[in-house]
Design a protein around this motif. Structure first.
Motif, PDB file in Angstrom:
ATOM      1  N   ARG A  63      -3.224   2.122  -4.002  1.00  0.00           N
ATOM      2  CA  ARG A  63      -2.906   3.550  -4.047  1.00  0.00           C
ATOM      3  C   ARG A  63      -3.913   4.320  -3.191  1.00  0.00           C
ATOM      4  O   ARG A  63      -5.110   4.271  -3.447  1.00  0.00           O
ATOM      5  N   VAL A  64      -3.406   5.043  -2.191  1.00  0.00           N
ATOM      6  CA  VAL A  64      -4.263   5.808  -1.288  1.00  0.00           C
ATOM      7  C   VAL A  64      -3.803   7.261  -1.270  1.00  0.00           C
ATOM      8  O   VAL A  64      -2.617   7.537  -1.079  1.00  0.00           O
ATOM      9  N   TRP A  65      -4.734   8.157  -1.495  1.00  0.00           N
ATOM     10  CA  TRP A  65      -4.459   9.581  -1.324  1.00  0.00           C
ATOM     11  C   TRP A  65      -5.074  10.041  -0.011  1.00  0.00           C
ATOM     12  O   TRP A  65      -6.254   9.809   0.242  1.00  0.00           O
ATOM     13  N   VAL A  66      -4.282  10.692   0.810  1.00  0.00           N
ATOM     14  CA  VAL A  66      -4.790  11.343   2.018  1.00  0.00           C
ATOM     15  C   VAL A  66      -4.836  12.836   1.716  1.00  0.00           C
ATOM     16  O   VAL A  66      -3.793  13.470   1.531  1.00  0.00           O
ATOM     17  N   MET A 102       0.846  -1.187   0.000  1.00  0.00           N
ATOM     18  CA  MET A 102       0.000   0.000   0.000  1.00  0.00           C
ATOM     19  C   MET A 102       0.890   1.248   0.000  1.00  0.00           C
ATOM     20  O   MET A 102       1.770   1.368   0.835  1.00  0.00           O
ATOM     21  N   LYS A 103       0.642   2.150  -0.933  1.00  0.00           N
ATOM     22  CA  LYS A 103       1.422   3.380  -0.996  1.00  0.00           C
ATOM     23  C   LYS A 103       0.495   4.560  -0.737  1.00  0.00           C
ATOM     24  O   LYS A 103      -0.590   4.648  -1.316  1.00  0.00           O
ATOM     25  N   LEU A 104       0.921   5.461   0.158  1.00  0.00           N
ATOM     26  CA  LEU A 104       0.118   6.617   0.536  1.00  0.00           C
ATOM     27  C   LEU A 104       0.781   7.916   0.096  1.00  0.00           C
ATOM     28  O   LEU A 104       1.973   8.128   0.339  1.00  0.00           O
ATOM     29  N   ASN A 143       5.137  10.400  -1.436  1.00  0.00           N
ATOM     30  CA  ASN A 143       5.694  11.720  -1.733  1.00  0.00           C
ATOM     31  C   ASN A 143       6.328  12.302  -0.476  1.00  0.00           C
ATOM     32  O   ASN A 143       6.208  11.748   0.626  1.00  0.00           O
ATOM     33  N   ASP A 144       7.017  13.431  -0.635  1.00  0.00           N
ATOM     34  CA  ASP A 144       7.701  14.056   0.493  1.00  0.00           C
ATOM     35  C   ASP A 144       6.720  14.541   1.549  1.00  0.00           C
ATOM     36  O   ASP A 144       7.034  14.556   2.748  1.00  0.00           O
ATOM     37  N   GLU A 145       5.533  14.956   1.119  1.00  0.00           N
ATOM     38  CA  GLU A 145       4.523  15.406   2.071  1.00  0.00           C
ATOM     39  C   GLU A 145       4.148  14.298   3.051  1.00  0.00           C
ATOM     40  O   GLU A 145       3.906  14.559   4.234  1.00  0.00           O
ATOM     41  N   ALA A 146       4.109  13.060   2.573  1.00  0.00           N
ATOM     42  CA  ALA A 146       3.800  11.940   3.456  1.00  0.00           C
ATOM     43  C   ALA A 146       4.908  11.723   4.480  1.00  0.00           C
ATOM     44  O   ALA A 146       4.647  11.453   5.658  1.00  0.00           O
TER      45      ALA A 146
END
Length: 239
Positions: A140-143, A1-3, A175-178
């Motif tokens: 694929r998960v977007w927060v 799982m990638k966030l 991403n860097d935000e995560a």
């Protein structure tokens, strides 16, 4: 799982969608949604536009609806509630549909409502969302943090980090935000109320006399309700 974590709805990539989207607005929309649905509200229907909310809700029986309107942290004139989780008691919301428009959270939901699965998360129901993601393991998960009027917000980013921390090795950062969200939670996890009090929107709510809301929203893992989009713009309690 990638966030992937996006600090505001405006940062969400155009022309693509994740498998799952998780919308966060700790102060206060997604906290209020979890509380209201947990207290027996039948659904929460979200609107970016107040006029559209009024048009749609007027076709609903008055005894079965509540109009929830907030702009700038204040109750919209003529509305029943103003986006405060502590106002969503079972006596007030049970058996009713909430028609809701807020400054930030409802905009974020509108942005990702075409995703196959849309959930909302706050600090109060973080663990319940973690357990659902652990069970389903979408690829694929977007927060999507709601932010404040298009700008970064501490409270939403720390919640995104709390979600990542709860998932542990099951999730990788996209991403860097995560990465930064996880680092923020790791630094502040024992002082979440203090962080919310320092945040610009927390300061705004304190100035409006809403310290009780801040204390409630800073609680971690105290609710088990997961609001899930059942149709575009409509959230119900996951069963």
């Amino acid at each position: 799982m990638k966030l992937w974590v996006y600090h505001t709805p405006e940062q969400v990539p155009a022309g693509e969608l994740p498998d799952w989207a998780v919308v966060v607005d700790v102060l206060r929309a997604t906290t209020t949604m979890a509380v209201a649905l947990g207290a027996g509200a039948t659904a929460v229907q979200v609107f970016a536009d107040l006029d559209e909310l009024m048009r749609v809700s007027q076709h609903w029986p008055a005894e079965q609806r509540l109009r929830v309107g907030e702009r700038g942290g204040k109750v919209v004139s003529g509305f029943d509630l103003g986006n405060s989780p502590v106002d969503c008691t079972p006596e007030r919301v049970k058996g009713r549909r909430l028609f809701m428009s807020t400054t930030n959270g409802t905009r974020a939901l509108t942005r990702v409502q075409a995703a196959p699965q849309v959930l909302t998360c706050a600090l109060v129901n973080r663990q319940a969302v973690v357990e659902l993601l652990q069970k389903q393991q979408p690829e694929r998960v977007w927060v999507v943090a709601s932010g404040w009027e298009g700008a970064f917000s501490l409270e939403d980013t720390v919640c995104a980090g709390a979600l990542l921390a709860g998932l542990g090795h099951l999730a990788t950062t996209g991403n860097d935000e995560a990465v930064s969200a996880l680092a923020l939670f790791e630094q502040w996890q024992g002082r979440l109320l203090e962080l919310l009090q320092r945040a610009s929107h927390g300061q705004r709510l304190l100035g409006l006399g809403q310290a009780e809301d801040l204390r409630f929203c800073a609680q971690l893992d105290c609710l088990t309700t997961v609001p899930r989009q059942s149709e575009p713009g409509v959230l119900t309690a996951l069963t």
